[in-house]
Scaffold this active site. Structure first.
Site, PDB file in Angstrom:
ATOM      1  N   LYS A 107      -0.075  -6.473  17.704  1.00  0.00           N
ATOM      2  CA  LYS A 107       1.024  -5.597  17.292  1.00  0.00           C
ATOM      3  C   LYS A 107       2.366  -6.072  17.825  1.00  0.00           C
ATOM      4  CE  LYS A 107      -1.995  -2.687  15.631  1.00  0.00           C
ATOM      5  NZ  LYS A 107      -2.106  -2.189  14.284  1.00  0.00           N
TER       6      LYS A 107
HETATM    7  C1  PLP Z   1      -6.887  -4.901  18.413  1.00  0.00           C
HETATM    8  C2  PLP Z   1      -6.840  -4.519  16.974  1.00  0.00           C
HETATM    9  N1  PLP Z   1      -7.541  -5.231  16.099  1.00  0.00           N
HETATM   10  C3  PLP Z   1      -7.542  -4.924  14.787  1.00  0.00           C
HETATM   11  C4  PLP Z   1      -6.832  -3.853  14.298  1.00  0.00           C
HETATM   12  C5  PLP Z   1      -6.857  -3.584  12.834  1.00  0.00           C
HETATM   13  O1  PLP Z   1      -5.618  -3.911  12.255  1.00  0.00           O
HETATM   14  P1  PLP Z   1      -5.117  -3.167  10.953  1.00  0.00           P
HETATM   15  O2  PLP Z   1      -5.000  -1.733  11.313  1.00  0.00           O
HETATM   16  O3  PLP Z   1      -3.823  -3.788  10.634  1.00  0.00           O
HETATM   17  O4  PLP Z   1      -6.170  -3.371   9.927  1.00  0.00           O
HETATM   18  C6  PLP Z   1      -6.102  -3.063  15.194  1.00  0.00           C
HETATM   19  C7  PLP Z   1      -5.328  -1.867  14.802  1.00  0.00           C
HETATM   20  O5  PLP Z   1      -4.705  -1.742  13.857  1.00  0.00           O
HETATM   21  C8  PLP Z   1      -6.059  -3.431  16.550  1.00  0.00           C
HETATM   22  O6  PLP Z   1      -5.307  -2.757  17.410  1.00  0.00           O
HETATM   23  N1  LIG Z   2      -5.059  -0.021  15.409  1.00  0.00           N
HETATM   24  C1  LIG Z   2      -3.785   0.567  15.308  1.00  0.00           C
HETATM   25  C2  LIG Z   2      -3.755   1.726  14.375  1.00  0.00           C
HETATM   26  C3  LIG Z   2      -2.399   1.928  13.764  1.00  0.00           C
HETATM   27  O1  LIG Z   2      -2.159   0.882  12.897  1.00  0.00           O
HETATM   28  P1  LIG Z   2      -0.757   0.485  12.295  1.00  0.00           P
HETATM   29  O2  LIG Z   2      -0.882  -0.975  12.068  1.00  0.00           O
HETATM   30  O3  LIG Z   2      -0.580   1.271  11.075  1.00  0.00           O
HETATM   31  O4  LIG Z   2       0.326   0.809  13.292  1.00  0.00           O
HETATM   32  C4  LIG Z   2      -3.304   0.888  16.706  1.00  0.00           C
HETATM   33  O5  LIG Z   2      -3.667   0.189  17.612  1.00  0.00           O
HETATM   34  O6  LIG Z   2      -2.583   1.829  16.912  1.00  0.00           O
END
Ligand code: PLP
Ligand SMILES: N[C@@H](CCOP(=O)(O)O)C(=O)O
Length: 470
Positions: A112
């Site tokens: 993120k």
């Molecule tokens: C460590 C981790 N891996 C994978 C994901 C999955 O990513 P996305 O929600 O973009 O599919 C998330 C949260 O979104 C995450 O925090």
């Molecule tokens: N896994 C995410 C969930 C939120 O996802 P987002 O990509 O829409 O912000 C988290 O860690 O918060």
């Protein structure tokens, strides 16, 4: 570049307005009116370039008429200067043709940071140029929240309110959100699941009086700028492995569908991606949807990869919109059905279009633990449980041997030390900048899963609502 809502009933916006809007006023998600493309030569020229240079080439077309190029370049340089690895997102080879793309070298140890570090600079820039302030509300299963708090905590222009599911994030994730000790940062533990938190955030955006009085802004992947910043590492990794002269496949641990959607956008922009594989944990709504055509929400099951304990996969709406040939009315019907009954059937043509671009498989808890253990025993490499879900799924999908297969590593193992230690007997240490995290004082508010209670809490603390320091 202009931005349209998936639901077709909100104003068409510029990049800067879409950046501040977050959720569209009709409840939909913004995406560009048309997909910019990079030519084969332009893609080839990215090979070997620093991460920031690739970011400028990929993000530039999406913001072209909204920001001066020099301003964007400076923000990109600044955003990635603080990453702990000089490559920002290094590739590690772990098999004959299999690679791990490490996306956890930012300040909060998850992918993120890659988007959030830039998003914060973009938002600050636009707010400063307009003399405005904003109130950020975000939902997190652990990583978005910590990344947002870290990226925005020094900003004078925003207050940050992050909702996370009480008792359902790792201790490291929780403490990253609760130990910041800043009057503009508020961690809210909601008695519910991540889906409840995300529903609450969307409900606040859809409550227009509340939204307008606090100038709400979103940092979840409902915000288009989050997605576009994530497109960059697909180009960066693929060109390092031979694109555009060679195709590359990606396996992406998936929850809210933002990360893998960014891969699909890269493909739309001309990157030769062979397979995009959705890897889920036991919360497998997307796997079931691709298998059966039925998108059906079930209860969220807690897992050792808690950040992916998600059933309502928000960004799937953007893909559906495309698969329905941008028919907003048809999309609205499906979303109404989801709101009323928790399910909908993907029309046959749309499902075929989705299955042409994506495959999907899930990894259960024993498979995830076994994958962490096997990789550690065979190579000494420690991976986190989300990455392990991706690796376990990579073993399951059909894969053209000559095409490099990249598994996205979305978090540092030290964010989930219990699961990693249980699988390997080795407890990964936090990096030095976080060494005292487990002894810092926590500050958190536990609130019920109730829109009125959350809005009351936010209204009482947001500086905009109190008329302070505007
Ligand atoms: C460590 C981790 N891996 C994978 C994901 C999955 O990513 P996305 O929600 O973009 O599919 C998330 C949260 O979104 C995450 O925090
Ligand atoms: N896994 C995410 C969930 C939120 O996802 P987002 O990509 O829409 O912000 C988290 O860690 O918060």
């Amino acid at each position: 570049m202009r931005y349209v809502s998936t639901r077709g009933e909100a104003p068409v916006l510029s990049f800067s307005d879409a950046l501040l809007a977050g959720l569209a006023r009709d409840g939909g998600l913004y995406l560009p009116e048309a997909w910019p493309t990079l030519s084969r030569d332009e893609i080839a020229a990215l090979a070997g370039k620093p991460y920031a240079a690739v970011a400028k080439a990929v993000i530039g077309p999406f913001v072209a008429d909204a920001l001066p190029p020099r301003a964007l370049d400076l923000m990109i340089d600044d955003a990635y200067a603080g990453f702990r690895h000089p490559a920002v997102a290094p590739l590690t080879q772990i098999g004959a043709n299999r690679f791990i793309l490490e996306l956890f070298h930012g300040p909060t140890l998850a992918f993120k940071d890659v988007a959030m570090q830039l998003l914060a600079r973009l938002m600050d820039h636009v707010l400063a140029s307009r003399g405005n302030r904003a109130t950020i509300v975000g939902a997190t299963s652990g990583d978005t929240g910590s990344a947002a708090i870290e990226a925005f905590r020094r900003s004078d222009a925003v207050d940050v309110f992050i909702l996370y599911p009480h008792g359902r994030v790792s201790e490291v994730q929780r403490r990253q959100m609760t130990t910041v000790n800043s009057p503009s940062v508020h961690a809210i533990a909601v008695e519910g699941t991540f889906d409840d938190c995300q529903n609450l955030v969307k409900a606040m955006f859809n409550h227009h009086a509340f939204r307008d009085s606090l100038a709400l802004a979103g940092v979840n992947s409902i915000n288009w700028a989050r997605i576009v910043a994530q497109v960059v590492y697909y180009f960066y990794a693929a060109t390092a492995l031979g694109a555009p002269h060679r195709e590359v496949s990606f396996v992406v641990p998936t929850g809210n569908f933002g990360d893998i959607l960014a891969g699909w956008v890269a493909k739309k922009m001309g990157l030769p991606i062979r397979d995009l594989t959705i890897a889920t944990n036991v919360n497998d709504i997307l796997v079931r949807t691709l298998d059966t055509g039925r998108y059906e929400v079930k209860g969220v099951l807690p897992s050792t990869s808690p950040s992916m304990d998600i059933q309502i996969s928000s960004n799937f709406e953007r893909l559906l919109f495309e698969a329905l040939d941008r028919d907003s009315a048809a999309l609205r019907q499906l979303m109404d059905s989801l709101a009323q009954s928790g399910s909908f059937s993907v029309p046959r043509g749309a499902l075929a279009a989705i299955c042409a671009d994506f495959s999907a498989a899930r990894a259960d808890e024993p498979e995830t633990a076994a994958t962490i253990a096997k990789l550690y025993q065979s190579t000494g490499y420690l991976c986190d449980p989300h990455t392990a879900v991706g690796l376990a799924v990579a073993d399951k999908v059909e894969h053209a041997a000559k095409v490099p297969q990249v598994v996205l590593s979305t978090a540092h193992p030290a964010k989930f030390p219990d699961a990693v230690e249980a699988a390997t007997g080795h407890r990964p240490a936090l990096p030095p900048h976080m060494a005292d995290l487990l002894t810092r004082r926590e500050s958190v508010s536990v609130l019920p899963n109730d829109l009125a209670a959350i809005e009351t809490f936010i209204r009482a603390r947001a500086r905009i609502a109190r008329g302070a320091a505007a």
